[in-house]
Design a protein around this motif. Structure first.
Motif, PDB file in Angstrom:
ATOM      1  N   GLU A 194      57.796  46.668  35.354  1.00 59.60           N
ATOM      2  CA  GLU A 194      57.633  45.547  34.825  1.00 59.60           C
ATOM      3  C   GLU A 194      58.501  44.514  35.211  1.00 59.60           C
ATOM      4  O   GLU A 194      58.251  43.187  34.883  1.00 59.60           O
ATOM      5  CB  GLU A 194      57.810  45.819  33.467  1.00 59.60           C
ATOM      6  CG  GLU A 194      56.723  46.600  32.582  1.00 59.60           C
ATOM      7  CD  GLU A 194      55.394  46.078  32.603  1.00 59.60           C
ATOM      8  OE1 GLU A 194      55.143  44.982  32.657  1.00 59.60           O
ATOM      9  OE2 GLU A 194      54.183  46.785  32.895  1.00 59.60           O
ATOM     10  N   LEU A 195      59.771  44.818  36.003  1.00 65.48           N
ATOM     11  CA  LEU A 195      60.781  43.677  36.322  1.00 65.48           C
ATOM     12  C   LEU A 195      60.279  42.883  37.579  1.00 65.48           C
ATOM     13  O   LEU A 195      60.476  41.807  37.428  1.00 65.48           O
ATOM     14  CB  LEU A 195      61.848  44.520  36.669  1.00 65.48           C
ATOM     15  CG  LEU A 195      62.692  45.129  35.647  1.00 65.48           C
ATOM     16  CD1 LEU A 195      64.135  45.582  36.166  1.00 65.48           C
ATOM     17  CD2 LEU A 195      62.872  44.485  34.343  1.00 65.48           C
ATOM     18  N   LEU A 196      59.354  43.521  38.265  1.00 67.15           N
ATOM     19  CA  LEU A 196      58.939  42.813  39.735  1.00 67.15           C
ATOM     20  C   LEU A 196      57.636  43.401  40.002  1.00 67.15           C
ATOM     21  O   LEU A 196      57.612  44.656  40.423  1.00 67.15           O
ATOM     22  CB  LEU A 196      60.087  42.740  40.499  1.00 67.15           C
ATOM     23  CG  LEU A 196      59.730  42.233  41.991  1.00 67.15           C
ATOM     24  CD1 LEU A 196      59.221  40.762  41.969  1.00 67.15           C
ATOM     25  CD2 LEU A 196      60.757  42.203  42.770  1.00 67.15           C
ATOM     26  N   TYR A 197      56.528  42.727  39.534  1.00 66.99           N
ATOM     27  CA  TYR A 197      55.070  43.318  40.109  1.00 66.99           C
ATOM     28  C   TYR A 197      54.135  42.072  40.329  1.00 66.99           C
ATOM     29  O   TYR A 197      54.474  41.017  40.094  1.00 66.99           O
ATOM     30  CB  TYR A 197      54.599  44.270  38.988  1.00 66.99           C
ATOM     31  CG  TYR A 197      54.427  43.341  37.514  1.00 66.99           C
ATOM     32  CD1 TYR A 197      55.597  43.064  36.940  1.00 66.99           C
ATOM     33  CD2 TYR A 197      53.086  43.339  37.241  1.00 66.99           C
ATOM     34  CE1 TYR A 197      55.112  42.363  35.650  1.00 66.99           C
ATOM     35  CE2 TYR A 197      52.760  42.730  36.090  1.00 66.99           C
ATOM     36  CZ  TYR A 197      53.728  42.193  35.360  1.00 66.99           C
ATOM     37  OH  TYR A 197      53.681  41.234  34.112  1.00 66.99           O
ATOM     38  N   VAL A 198      52.963  42.756  40.667  1.00 62.72           N
ATOM     39  CA  VAL A 198      51.813  41.672  40.902  1.00 62.72           C
ATOM     40  C   VAL A 198      51.019  42.129  39.877  1.00 62.72           C
ATOM     41  O   VAL A 198      50.430  43.271  39.542  1.00 62.72           O
ATOM     42  CB  VAL A 198      51.441  41.618  42.443  1.00 62.72           C
ATOM     43  CG1 VAL A 198      50.023  40.994  42.463  1.00 62.72           C
ATOM     44  CG2 VAL A 198      52.274  40.949  43.267  1.00 62.72           C
ATOM     45  N   ASP A 199      50.134  41.011  39.179  1.00 63.54           N
ATOM     46  CA  ASP A 199      49.407  41.413  37.778  1.00 63.54           C
ATOM     47  C   ASP A 199      48.015  41.728  38.416  1.00 63.54           C
ATOM     48  O   ASP A 199      47.053  41.469  37.377  1.00 63.54           O
ATOM     49  CB  ASP A 199      49.745  40.231  36.792  1.00 63.54           C
ATOM     50  CG  ASP A 199      48.928  38.998  37.263  1.00 63.54           C
ATOM     51  OD1 ASP A 199      48.592  38.877  38.353  1.00 63.54           O
ATOM     52  OD2 ASP A 199      49.187  38.044  36.561  1.00 63.54           O
ATOM     53  N   GLY A 200      47.562  41.969  39.437  1.00 70.62           N
ATOM     54  CA  GLY A 200      46.321  42.412  39.787  1.00 70.62           C
ATOM     55  C   GLY A 200      46.525  43.414  41.074  1.00 70.62           C
ATOM     56  O   GLY A 200      47.336  43.821  41.557  1.00 70.62           O
ATOM     57  N   GLY A 201      45.034  44.107  41.173  1.00 73.57           N
ATOM     58  CA  GLY A 201      45.001  45.081  42.284  1.00 73.57           C
ATOM     59  C   GLY A 201      43.666  45.804  42.216  1.00 73.57           C
ATOM     60  O   GLY A 201      42.922  45.526  41.350  1.00 73.57           O
ATOM     61  N   VAL A 202      43.339  46.388  43.183  1.00 79.13           N
ATOM     62  CA  VAL A 202      42.090  47.157  43.591  1.00 79.13           C
ATOM     63  C   VAL A 202      41.674  47.947  42.392  1.00 79.13           C
ATOM     64  O   VAL A 202      40.615  47.560  41.877  1.00 79.13           O
ATOM     65  CB  VAL A 202      42.019  47.847  44.743  1.00 79.13           C
ATOM     66  CG1 VAL A 202      40.845  48.554  44.941  1.00 79.13           C
ATOM     67  CG2 VAL A 202      42.527  47.156  45.971  1.00 79.13           C
ATOM     68  N   SER A 203      42.405  48.790  41.946  1.00 79.03           N
ATOM     69  CA  SER A 203      42.037  49.714  41.260  1.00 79.03           C
ATOM     70  C   SER A 203      42.082  49.488  39.622  1.00 79.03           C
ATOM     71  O   SER A 203      41.274  49.882  38.903  1.00 79.03           O
ATOM     72  CB  SER A 203      42.766  51.103  41.395  1.00 79.03           C
ATOM     73  OG  SER A 203      42.418  52.160  40.553  1.00 79.03           O
ATOM     74  N   ALA A 204      43.203  48.744  39.317  1.00 76.03           N
ATOM     75  CA  ALA A 204      43.619  48.255  37.948  1.00 76.03           C
ATOM     76  C   ALA A 204      42.838  47.043  37.691  1.00 76.03           C
ATOM     77  O   ALA A 204      42.090  47.038  36.555  1.00 76.03           O
ATOM     78  CB  ALA A 204      44.817  47.722  37.905  1.00 76.03           C
ATOM     79  N   THR A 205      42.560  45.936  38.533  1.00 71.61           N
ATOM     80  CA  THR A 205      42.043  44.842  37.941  1.00 71.61           C
ATOM     81  C   THR A 205      40.607  44.233  38.649  1.00 71.61           C
ATOM     82  O   THR A 205      40.155  43.289  38.441  1.00 71.61           O
ATOM     83  CB  THR A 205      42.792  43.512  37.896  1.00 71.61           C
ATOM     84  OG1 THR A 205      43.550  43.435  39.208  1.00 71.61           O
ATOM     85  CG2 THR A 205      43.893  44.029  36.889  1.00 71.61           C
ATOM     86  N   GLY A 206      40.624  44.873  40.173  1.00 72.75           N
ATOM     87  CA  GLY A 206      39.568  44.190  40.938  1.00 72.75           C
ATOM     88  C   GLY A 206      39.996  42.812  41.458  1.00 72.75           C
ATOM     89  O   GLY A 206      39.236  42.066  42.079  1.00 72.75           O
ATOM     90  N   THR A 207      41.095  42.455  41.229  1.00 71.39           N
ATOM     91  CA  THR A 207      41.583  41.246  42.009  1.00 71.39           C
ATOM     92  C   THR A 207      42.941  41.233  42.555  1.00 71.39           C
ATOM     93  O   THR A 207      43.395  42.151  42.523  1.00 71.39           O
ATOM     94  CB  THR A 207      42.010  40.209  40.331  1.00 71.39           C
ATOM     95  OG1 THR A 207      43.006  40.696  39.899  1.00 71.39           O
ATOM     96  CG2 THR A 207      40.769  39.970  39.525  1.00 71.39           C
ATOM     97  N   VAL A 208      43.293  39.951  43.194  1.00 74.45           N
ATOM     98  CA  VAL A 208      44.591  39.991  44.071  1.00 74.45           C
ATOM     99  C   VAL A 208      46.030  39.961  43.291  1.00 74.45           C
ATOM    100  O   VAL A 208      46.663  40.809  43.246  1.00 74.45           O
ATOM    101  CB  VAL A 208      44.634  38.974  44.920  1.00 74.45           C
ATOM    102  CG1 VAL A 208      45.833  38.804  45.772  1.00 74.45           C
ATOM    103  CG2 VAL A 208      43.344  39.399  46.058  1.00 74.45           C
TER     104      VAL A 208
END
Ligand code: UT7
Length: 323
Positions: A194-208
């Motif tokens: 949670e300290l440093l991440y991107v809030d999207g991705g293929v499997s989790a959200t289908g967004t960048v």
């Protein structure tokens, strides 16, 4: 004992340079704040349509030229990035095709800002195991593509670019006097996601997704963990901070770099600094710094170099080598 020697370095920075003042009419920020809190003065941003692989190809060509090698000499490519051209294939394979290489292996490493250190340590292990004689290790990023341009706490920090090194096997005596990579130390602790991440991705959200960071918490981990991993890697090499000729750190923040150097007893004139001109280029920052300093003739044969980085994960590590 086989050792992995750096035969050549190279880099590429996109043409567009963005000064701190560019942000002043877009956000509540100032050149003064950015400079004094981070040491960053400007950064490069990739042009529209210019991809991570485009940057990586140019950096790789420059490294091959300095190494006096042709692409046919290379057995494999390891590319560190968190901003790949596509979800798959690996950006390394796009670079491979762009370089005209159709044998050997090409794969990506994902350890965010620590990516180049992880890639270098893996390439070293493959060379020492006899799996390859020459490996291109690349760090290439287009972090401008994952910025939230309304978040002043992150978007002023990052830049785009690529750096590369050519590693080659050479026999050594197995002592700390050998040239090449002497030791490394790699760490991750996923509970700090949670300290440093991107809030999207293929499997989790289908967004960048966009980059999110709790900067001050990452800062605290950085100073403590960078000094500790550097100490561990140096110990494995049979060396101490007093043996280090050059610290080539991840270029996230001048205050983190200075605090780490101070903990190791290293004066700032032994530290390669590119953060002012490049900003934080994530996995590209260390190979960019290596290439800029090498190109300026700053490293002498036999000198001890220490690289260290920390990034999302958290993941952090260090590599010690003799130039
Ligand atoms: O490469 C991967 C690893 N990443 C890093 O190593 C980054 C680590 N963190 C850092 O470099 C620093 O924490 C930052 C540069 C991100 C922030 O510096 P800081 O000294 O830790 O500041 P802060 O986050 O504690 O914020 C201090 C103040 C806040 O205002 P308030 O709440 O005190 O009123 C922020 O809102 O500075 C404010 N602030 C800004 N002000 C002007 C945050 N960003 C900006 C900005 N311009 N761009």
């Amino acid at each position: 004992m086989r050792r992995a020697i750096i035969r050549g370095t190279g880099h590429y920075l996109p043409e567009r340079i963005v000064e701190n003042s560019w942000f002043e009419d877009k956000l509540e920020t100032s050149d003064e704040w950015i400079r004094s809190r981070t040491g960053i003065e400007r950064r490069h941003f990739a042009a529209e349509g210019q991809t991570t692989s485009d940057l990586g190809i140019r950096a790789a060509r420059a490294a091959l030229e300095r190494a006096g090698m042709a692409i046919g000499d290379i057995d494999g490519i390891i590319l560190a990035t968190s901003t790949p051209d596509f979800t798959f294939p690996a950006t390394a394979t796009i670079v491979q095709a762009g370089l005209g290489m159709s044998r050997g292996f090409a794969f990506d490493v994902q350890a965010v800002c620590a990516g180049f250190v992880f890639a270098l340590a893996n390439a070293d292990a493959m060379i020492r195991a006899g799996q390859a004689d020459r490996i291109l290790v690349i760090g290439a990023e287009t972090f401008s593509r994952i910025m939230d341009w309304t978040d002043r706490g992150t978007c002023v920090l990052f830049g785009d670019g690529a750096g590369a090194v050519v590693l080659e096997a050479q026999d050594g005596a197995g002592t700390s006097d050998d040239r090449g990579i002497l030791a490394s130390d790699l760490n991750s602790d996923g509970k700090y996601r949670e300290l440093l991440y991107v809030d999207g991705g293929v499997s989790a959200t289908g967004t960048v997704g966009k980059l999110r960071m709790q900067g001050n918490l990452v800062f605290r981990h950085a100073v403590e963990k960078l000094a500790s991993t550097a100490h561990t890697a140096l110990g494995r090499a049979g060396l101490t901070g007093a043996d280090v000729d050059w610290l080539v750190p991840h270029q996230a923040n001048l205050r983190i770099i200075s605090a780490t150097a101070q903990k190791m007893g290293l004066p700032l004139d032994k530290v390669v600094l590119t953060v002012a001109d490049h900003g934080n280029t994530s996995a590209a920052s260390i190979p960019l710094a290596l290439s800029v300093a090498d190109g300026a003739g700053r490293f002498a044969p036999g000198q001890v170099l220490l690289t260290e980085a920390i990034g999302g994960g958290l993941s952090w590590g260090a590599v010690v080598l003799r130039w």
